[in-house]
Scaffold this motif. Structure first.
Motif, PDB file in Angstrom:
ATOM      1  N   GLU A   1       0.841  -1.190   0.000  1.00 15.42           N
ATOM      2  CA  GLU A   1       0.000   0.000   0.000  1.00 15.42           C
ATOM      3  C   GLU A   1       0.879   1.244   0.000  1.00 15.42           C
ATOM      4  O   GLU A   1       1.931   1.271   0.630  1.00 15.42           O
ATOM      5  CB  GLU A   1      -0.907   0.031   1.232  1.00 15.42           C
ATOM      6  CG  GLU A   1      -2.060  -0.917   1.164  1.00 15.42           C
ATOM      7  CD  GLU A   1      -3.018  -0.731   2.314  1.00 15.42           C
ATOM      8  OE1 GLU A   1      -4.143  -1.222   2.203  1.00 15.42           O
ATOM      9  OE2 GLU A   1      -2.660  -0.121   3.323  1.00 15.42           O
TER      10      GLU A   1
ATOM     11  N   LEU B   1      -1.469   8.105  -1.020  1.00 14.73           N
ATOM     12  CA  LEU B   1      -1.559   9.085  -2.094  1.00 14.73           C
ATOM     13  C   LEU B   1      -1.768  10.502  -1.568  1.00 14.73           C
ATOM     14  O   LEU B   1      -1.275  11.461  -2.159  1.00 14.73           O
ATOM     15  CB  LEU B   1      -2.694   8.723  -3.053  1.00 14.73           C
ATOM     16  CG  LEU B   1      -2.553   7.398  -3.789  1.00 14.73           C
ATOM     17  CD1 LEU B   1      -3.794   7.119  -4.603  1.00 14.73           C
ATOM     18  CD2 LEU B   1      -1.318   7.397  -4.661  1.00 14.73           C
TER      19      LEU B   1
ATOM     20  N   ASP C   1      -6.172   8.607   1.308  1.00 15.32           N
ATOM     21  CA  ASP C   1      -6.315   7.841   0.069  1.00 15.32           C
ATOM     22  C   ASP C   1      -5.116   6.922  -0.078  1.00 15.32           C
ATOM     23  O   ASP C   1      -3.967   7.374  -0.027  1.00 15.32           O
ATOM     24  CB  ASP C   1      -6.398   8.775  -1.141  1.00 15.32           C
ATOM     25  CG  ASP C   1      -7.663   9.612  -1.125  1.00 15.32           C
ATOM     26  OD1 ASP C   1      -8.688   9.113  -0.631  1.00 15.32           O
ATOM     27  OD2 ASP C   1      -7.617  10.748  -1.616  1.00 15.32           O
TER      28      ASP C   1
ATOM     29  N   GLU D   1      -3.316   3.589  -2.295  1.00 17.82           N
ATOM     30  CA  GLU D   1      -3.277   2.779  -3.513  1.00 17.82           C
ATOM     31  C   GLU D   1      -2.715   1.418  -3.138  1.00 17.82           C
ATOM     32  O   GLU D   1      -1.628   1.315  -2.587  1.00 17.82           O
ATOM     33  CB  GLU D   1      -2.381   3.443  -4.560  1.00 17.82           C
ATOM     34  CG  GLU D   1      -2.295   2.638  -5.837  1.00 17.82           C
ATOM     35  CD  GLU D   1      -1.347   3.272  -6.824  1.00 17.82           C
ATOM     36  OE1 GLU D   1      -1.812   3.626  -7.916  1.00 17.82           O
ATOM     37  OE2 GLU D   1      -0.158   3.416  -6.499  1.00 17.82           O
ATOM     38  N   SER D   2      -3.462   0.381  -3.398  1.00 17.41           N
ATOM     39  CA  SER D   2      -3.067  -0.977  -3.065  1.00 17.41           C
ATOM     40  C   SER D   2      -2.779  -1.737  -4.350  1.00 17.41           C
ATOM     41  O   SER D   2      -3.632  -1.825  -5.229  1.00 17.41           O
ATOM     42  CB  SER D   2      -4.191  -1.655  -2.282  1.00 17.41           C
ATOM     43  OG  SER D   2      -3.860  -2.972  -1.984  1.00 17.41           O
ATOM     44  N   ARG D   3      -1.568  -2.260  -4.468  1.00 18.51           N
ATOM     45  CA  ARG D   3      -1.177  -3.028  -5.655  1.00 18.51           C
ATOM     46  C   ARG D   3      -1.042  -4.495  -5.285  1.00 18.51           C
ATOM     47  O   ARG D   3      -0.526  -4.829  -4.237  1.00 18.51           O
ATOM     48  CB  ARG D   3       0.149  -2.540  -6.208  1.00 18.51           C
ATOM     49  CG  ARG D   3       0.072  -1.147  -6.757  1.00 18.51           C
ATOM     50  CD  ARG D   3       1.416  -0.734  -7.314  1.00 18.51           C
ATOM     51  NE  ARG D   3       1.345   0.626  -7.798  1.00 18.51           N
ATOM     52  CZ  ARG D   3       1.343   0.944  -9.076  1.00 18.51           C
ATOM     53  NH1 ARG D   3       1.440  -0.001  -9.977  1.00 18.51           N
ATOM     54  NH2 ARG D   3       1.255   2.192  -9.446  1.00 18.51           N
TER      55      ARG D   3
ATOM     56  N   PHE E   1      -4.576  -2.866  -9.343  1.00 21.10           N
ATOM     57  CA  PHE E   1      -4.480  -1.972  -8.198  1.00 21.10           C
ATOM     58  C   PHE E   1      -5.851  -1.406  -7.879  1.00 21.10           C
ATOM     59  O   PHE E   1      -6.725  -1.338  -8.733  1.00 21.10           O
ATOM     60  CB  PHE E   1      -3.445  -0.866  -8.425  1.00 21.10           C
ATOM     61  CG  PHE E   1      -3.847   0.168  -9.425  1.00 21.10           C
ATOM     62  CD1 PHE E   1      -4.461   1.330  -9.011  1.00 21.10           C
ATOM     63  CD2 PHE E   1      -3.615  -0.024 -10.765  1.00 21.10           C
ATOM     64  CE1 PHE E   1      -4.834   2.292  -9.923  1.00 21.10           C
ATOM     65  CE2 PHE E   1      -3.982   0.932 -11.687  1.00 21.10           C
ATOM     66  CZ  PHE E   1      -4.595   2.090 -11.270  1.00 21.10           C
TER      67      PHE E   1
ATOM     68  N   ILE F   1      -7.734   1.820  -5.454  1.00 16.85           N
ATOM     69  CA  ILE F   1      -7.585   3.020  -4.641  1.00 16.85           C
ATOM     70  C   ILE F   1      -8.692   3.013  -3.592  1.00 16.85           C
ATOM     71  O   ILE F   1      -9.865   2.875  -3.919  1.00 16.85           O
ATOM     72  CB  ILE F   1      -7.647   4.290  -5.512  1.00 16.85           C
ATOM     73  CG1 ILE F   1      -6.465   4.299  -6.465  1.00 16.85           C
ATOM     74  CG2 ILE F   1      -7.658   5.530  -4.633  1.00 16.85           C
ATOM     75  CD1 ILE F   1      -6.466   5.435  -7.446  1.00 16.85           C
ATOM     76  N   LYS F   2      -8.280   3.098  -2.313  1.00 18.22           N
ATOM     77  CA  LYS F   2      -9.220   3.051  -1.193  1.00 18.22           C
ATOM     78  C   LYS F   2      -9.123   4.353  -0.409  1.00 18.22           C
ATOM     79  O   LYS F   2      -8.082   4.999  -0.381  1.00 18.22           O
ATOM     80  CB  LYS F   2      -8.858   1.923  -0.228  1.00 18.22           C
ATOM     81  CG  LYS F   2      -8.850   0.560  -0.815  1.00 18.22           C
ATOM     82  CD  LYS F   2      -8.501  -0.423   0.272  1.00 18.22           C
ATOM     83  CE  LYS F   2      -7.680  -1.553  -0.275  1.00 18.22           C
ATOM     84  NZ  LYS F   2      -7.247  -2.462   0.750  1.00 18.22           N
TER      85      LYS F   2
END
Length: 64
Positions: free
Chosen positions: A9, A12, A32, A34-36, A46, A48-49
């Motif tokens: 993670e 952002l 925010d 970003e999970s890859r 990926f 975005i949460k």
């Protein structure tokens, strides 16, 4: 030993969200992330949460 499917993670950005923490009354921050996800070194996607945290007690807050 690492697993075959790894993820990481990355933050952002952060900004102030409306409301107050129900435990301590602190300000709420929206983060925010970003999970890859990778499968054997091959990136498969990926997501975005947005997660909410209290700025004083660092408790994770959930919306109901």
């Amino acid at each position: 030993m690492s697993s075959c499917c790894d993820g990481d993670e990355r933050e952002l950005g952060r900004k102030t969200a409306p409301g107050a923490c129900p435990d301590c009354g602190g300000k709420v921050e929206a983060v925010d992330l970003e999970s890859r996800c990778r499968f054997c070194c091959i990136p498969i996607g990926f997501v975005i949460k947005r997660k909410y945290f209290c700025s004083l007690c660092s408790k994770r807050l959930r919306l109901y």
